[in-house]
Design a protein around this motif. Structure first.
Motif, PDB file in Angstrom:
ATOM      1  N   ILE A 221       7.678   1.200 -16.371  1.00  0.00           N
ATOM      2  CA  ILE A 221       7.660   0.393 -15.154  1.00  0.00           C
ATOM      3  C   ILE A 221       9.007   0.462 -14.427  1.00  0.00           C
ATOM      4  O   ILE A 221       9.105   0.057 -13.265  1.00  0.00           O
ATOM      5  CB  ILE A 221       7.274  -1.077 -15.434  1.00  0.00           C
TER       6      ILE A 221
ATOM      7  N   ASP B  67       9.931   2.362 -10.737  1.00  0.00           N
ATOM      8  CA  ASP B  67      10.171   1.721  -9.444  1.00  0.00           C
ATOM      9  C   ASP B  67      11.666   1.584  -9.173  1.00  0.00           C
ATOM     10  O   ASP B  67      12.122   1.726  -8.036  1.00  0.00           O
ATOM     11  CB  ASP B  67       9.536   0.331  -9.410  1.00  0.00           C
TER      12      ASP B  67
ATOM     13  N   ARG C 238       1.193   1.289  -4.670  1.00  0.00           N
ATOM     14  CA  ARG C 238       0.160   1.035  -5.671  1.00  0.00           C
ATOM     15  C   ARG C 238      -1.234   1.185  -5.069  1.00  0.00           C
ATOM     16  O   ARG C 238      -1.508   0.676  -3.979  1.00  0.00           O
ATOM     17  CB  ARG C 238       0.298  -0.384  -6.240  1.00  0.00           C
TER      18      ARG C 238
ATOM     19  N   ASP D 269      -3.640  -4.112 -10.181  1.00  0.00           N
ATOM     20  CA  ASP D 269      -3.392  -4.140 -11.623  1.00  0.00           C
ATOM     21  C   ASP D 269      -2.632  -2.887 -12.050  1.00  0.00           C
ATOM     22  O   ASP D 269      -3.171  -1.781 -11.994  1.00  0.00           O
ATOM     23  CB  ASP D 269      -4.728  -4.234 -12.362  1.00  0.00           C
ATOM     24  N   ASP D 270      -1.381  -3.058 -12.497  1.00  0.00           N
ATOM     25  CA  ASP D 270      -0.592  -1.902 -12.926  1.00  0.00           C
ATOM     26  C   ASP D 270      -1.157  -1.251 -14.188  1.00  0.00           C
ATOM     27  O   ASP D 270      -0.872  -0.083 -14.460  1.00  0.00           O
ATOM     28  CB  ASP D 270       0.867  -2.314 -13.156  1.00  0.00           C
ATOM     29  N   TYR D 271      -1.914  -1.972 -14.961  1.00  0.00           N
ATOM     30  CA  TYR D 271      -2.578  -1.366 -16.123  1.00  0.00           C
ATOM     31  C   TYR D 271      -3.458  -0.213 -15.645  1.00  0.00           C
ATOM     32  O   TYR D 271      -3.415   0.889 -16.194  1.00  0.00           O
ATOM     33  CB  TYR D 271      -3.405  -2.429 -16.836  1.00  0.00           C
TER      34      TYR D 271
ATOM     35  N   ASN E  11      -3.224   1.312 -12.644  1.00  0.00           N
ATOM     36  CA  ASN E  11      -2.420   2.310 -11.934  1.00  0.00           C
ATOM     37  C   ASN E  11      -1.833   3.337 -12.882  1.00  0.00           C
ATOM     38  O   ASN E  11      -1.923   4.550 -12.644  1.00  0.00           O
ATOM     39  CB  ASN E  11      -1.295   1.608 -11.167  1.00  0.00           C
ATOM     40  N   PHE E  12      -1.207   2.876 -13.964  1.00  0.00           N
ATOM     41  CA  PHE E  12      -0.572   3.809 -14.892  1.00  0.00           C
ATOM     42  C   PHE E  12      -1.597   4.537 -15.758  1.00  0.00           C
ATOM     43  O   PHE E  12      -1.401   5.706 -16.099  1.00  0.00           O
ATOM     44  CB  PHE E  12       0.439   3.066 -15.768  1.00  0.00           C
TER      45      PHE E  12
ATOM     46  N   TYR F 283       2.740  10.570 -13.000  1.00  0.00           N
ATOM     47  CA  TYR F 283       2.797   9.451 -12.054  1.00  0.00           C
ATOM     48  C   TYR F 283       4.033   9.558 -11.175  1.00  0.00           C
ATOM     49  O   TYR F 283       3.967   9.388  -9.948  1.00  0.00           O
ATOM     50  CB  TYR F 283       2.813   8.148 -12.848  1.00  0.00           C
TER      51      TYR F 283
ATOM     52  N   ALA G 293       2.231  -5.493 -10.050  1.00  0.00           N
ATOM     53  CA  ALA G 293       3.528  -4.813 -10.035  1.00  0.00           C
ATOM     54  C   ALA G 293       4.652  -5.779  -9.738  1.00  0.00           C
ATOM     55  O   ALA G 293       5.766  -5.626 -10.238  1.00  0.00           O
ATOM     56  CB  ALA G 293       3.509  -3.694  -9.002  1.00  0.00           C
TER      57      ALA G 293
END
Length: 648
Positions: A230, A233, A250, A254-256, A258-259, A268, A463
């Motif tokens: 993370i 960024d 994004r 939900d960053d879960y 995204n990654f 990424y 995020a």
């Protein structure tokens, strides 16, 4: 429109023009009354606006301080009005020196940011400086610029820049007494540590707060080889512009997702333009603890170049960003015989909370504002002692560490470094038990699936959620306790206090069907099922120390190797330092899992040369078995002390 209607409309319009035209003629006639003072052809913004500051209780100067190579660094100096013989407090930052005094107030204490309000009482000259290449400073920015040497063939670094800055300040600030202190948190704490490698004689006291000391071993970038993805960024925000750059856009809240959807961390990053960033290209080429990282490890450099400057190493017990640096720097210096002028302070805080209010840590509430109390009763008097010669009410102890369960500060005359600790094994037992007696049985297994990694917070994980990010290390772990890929081992209800002072050590014996894998170990305080005084804490599962270890580095951090499939291996690694008392009526829990996502990147569980660029086909399920019998007695080694043996 019919012809007759159109003709009627035209007649009406002509009448309107006749009515308006006299007014327009009158307006044009007024032009004869325009005088020269009414006309402005130049910009309405003056070339050099000067705000009257007659009512201000300070004077602010913006200066460009020359370094030894001719580069000039932007510096803001805030001097109490009518000052004479005052010490200076310097902070060097990549985060905009002008922003340290963001408020246009005539009162110094109202003008500065929260971290400096207690200093802005008219007794100290405050100085902030943009480091080389950032915001208003000239030169080239290099992320945590290495010291002059193998990784830096120039003649300047943040050690020389601090020296040159202090030298200029002493010679050009007539209101000062010639004494300088340095302070700063996180990256700014790193600049304090760099200044200590060759301090200017006028540097009389220093306080690195949660400093970045070793980015690979346990601060911002990696923890024992697992990437804190993370922070990508931060890379774009810090290195895409001289000022503040943008974070990665994004697709999802939900960053879960995204990654996970992006695949590897490298995929990424580079899909978002990171190949343009020199720092990313250097960073991604060195996933192991090779010379690139070893030559930047400040704990080792501080020992090689020890200073006599009195130094406060400050750390949060639940620092979610830089929980490694201050403790390890202090331990290294003490072990090398430089403990007399170095002190360790650990408060019940998140990252950089020392500069804000400290009434609580997430759901944990303290009997007072711990940060303000510490600043006013300990830190500022300590600085004043060295900067202006005022006496201390009592000497600062070797270590000063908050006890979260008993809710008070403990002073230690001899805080044990990790290598000198006496450790007591808390063994994993059969039937998910946990105890101090030797275990029996075989082991427990779970399937680690990279397609379904264990989250570090309940989903969704946005995020940008500062409150959740700051306090994730104290989040109730019941949200994962029933996952089949999380093993939870628990003691019976405690009948007496178990007191810990030091760094727990995870000591796992495990096998996997894969050829790589990560191990997350959490030490947890399980609260009683009900609490009449605070119902929300009933049954709370509070992490007090946790970390992650990348299995390929079990033999060497510098030279990774595949894990032999289906063979028991030992994984032994240190967890963050604690000063904690498990109370009677509570239970101790140890949780083990293989991911902490999306904070850390996923291990593909197939050995590849560089996990940052693992391919989709590399990510495979693996069955992980944690042994607690004849094949290995897995345990967490605890720094247990009796009240009689406690060092405070």
């Amino acid at each position: 429109m019919k012809k007759t209607a159109l003709a009627s409309a035209l007649v009406s319009l002509a009448g309107l023009v006749c009515v308006v035209s006299p007014a327009l003629r009158a307006q044009n006639a007024d032009a004869s009354k325009i005088t020269p003072d009414m006309i402005q052809t130049a910009s309405d913004i003056p070339a050099d606006w000067k705000q009257p500051q007659g009512g201000f209780d300070y004077v602010k100067r913006d200066v460009m301080i020359p370094m030894r190579d001719g580069v000039k660094l932007h510096t803001v100096i805030m001097i109490p009005k009518n000052a004479h013989g005052l010490p200076m407090l310097l902070e060097r930052t990549p985060y905009d020196a002008s922003g340290m005094a963001p408020n246009n107030s005539p009162h110094m204490a109202d003008a500065v940011w929260s971290g400096d309000k207690d200093w802005a009482d008219g007794s100290t000259i405050l100085v902030w400086q943009d480091i080389r290449g950032k915001y208003g400073s000239e030169g080239k920015y290099i992320m945590t610029r290495p010291p002059v040497g193998p990784l830096n063939p120039t003649t300047t670094d943040d050690t020389t820049d601090a020296w040159d800055t202090i030298d200029w300040l002493v010679k050009n600030t007539k209101e000062s007494n010639g004494n300088v202190g340095m302070i700063g948190s996180s990256y700014d704490g790193w600049t304090v540590a760099m200044a200590l490698l060759h301090p200017h004689p006028a540097l009389k006291a220093a306080a690195p707060e949660s400093p970045m000391i070793d980015g690979w071993m346990g601060d911002d970038w990696y923890h024992y080889g697992a990437l804190r993805q993370i922070n990508l960024d931060y890379f774009s925000g810090q290195t895409s512009k001289q000022g503040e750059g943008q974070t990665i856009p994004r697709d999802s809240y939900d960053d879960y997702s995204n990654f996970l959807d992006a695949g590897s961390a490298g995929a990424y990053a580079e899909a978002n333009g990171f190949k343009q960033l020199p720092w990313w290209n250097r960073f991604s080429a060195h996933p192991a603890y090779d010379a690139f990282w070893q030559n930047q490890a400040l704990d080792k450099l501080l020992v090689a170049h020890p200073s006599n400057v009195p130094t406060l190493w400050l750390q949060g017990l639940w620092d979610q960003e830089d929980i490694y640096g201050a403790v390890h720097a202090w331990e290294a210096l003490k072990t090398a015989g430089h403990g007399s002028n170095n002190h360790l302070v650990m408060g019940p805080w998140w990252h950089s909370q020392i500069n804000r209010d400290g009434w609580n840590m997430g759901p944990l509430k303290w009997p007072g504002n711990t940060t303000a109390q510490f600043r006013r009763s300990v830190m500022i008097p300590w600085f004043n002692h060295y900067l202006r010669g005022t006496p201390l009410a009592k000497p600062l102890p070797e270590a000063m560490i908050y006890n979260p369960t008993e809710q008070h500060w403990d002073d230690f005359t001899d805080w044990k470094v990790a290598s000198k600790q006496s450790l007591t094994p808390l063994y994993l037992q059969a039937d998910k038990g946990l105890g101090f007696e030797p275990p029996s049985g075989s082991g427990d297994s779970y399937v680690a699936d990279p397609a379904k990694p264990v989250p570090y917070l309940p989903r969704p994980i946005p995020a940008k959620n500062e409150d959740a990010w700051r306090t994730w290390l104290v989040h109730d772990q019941r949200f994962v306790v029933d996952r089949p890929d999380v093993l939870s081992y628990t003691t019976p209800v405690l009948s007496k206090t178990v007191r810990l002072e030091g760094a727990p050590i995870a000591d796992l014996f495990a096998s996997t069907t894969g050829t790589d894998g990560d191990f997350v170990v959490k030490l947890i305080d399980v609260y009683p099922g009900s609490d009449p005084n605070d119902p929300a804490m009933g049954g709370y599962e509070l992490p007090i120390s946790l970390d992650i270890f990348r299995g390929r580095y079990r033999k060497s951090f510098a030279e990774p190797s595949p894990i032999p499939a289906n063979q028991v291996q030992e994984y032994k690694f240190r967890l963050p330092t604690v000063n904690y008392a498990f109370k009677p009526g509570h239970r101790i829990m140890v949780q083990i899992q293989s991911s902490l996502f999306p904070l850390y990147d996923r291990n593909p569980q197939t050995y590849v040369p560089n996990i940052l660029f693992a391919k989709p086909s590399d990510y495979q399920k693996a069955t992980v078995t944690i042994e607690h019998g004849a094949d290995g007695r897995s345990a967490v080694l605890l720094p247990v002390v009796s009240d009689a043996a406690s060092g405070h």
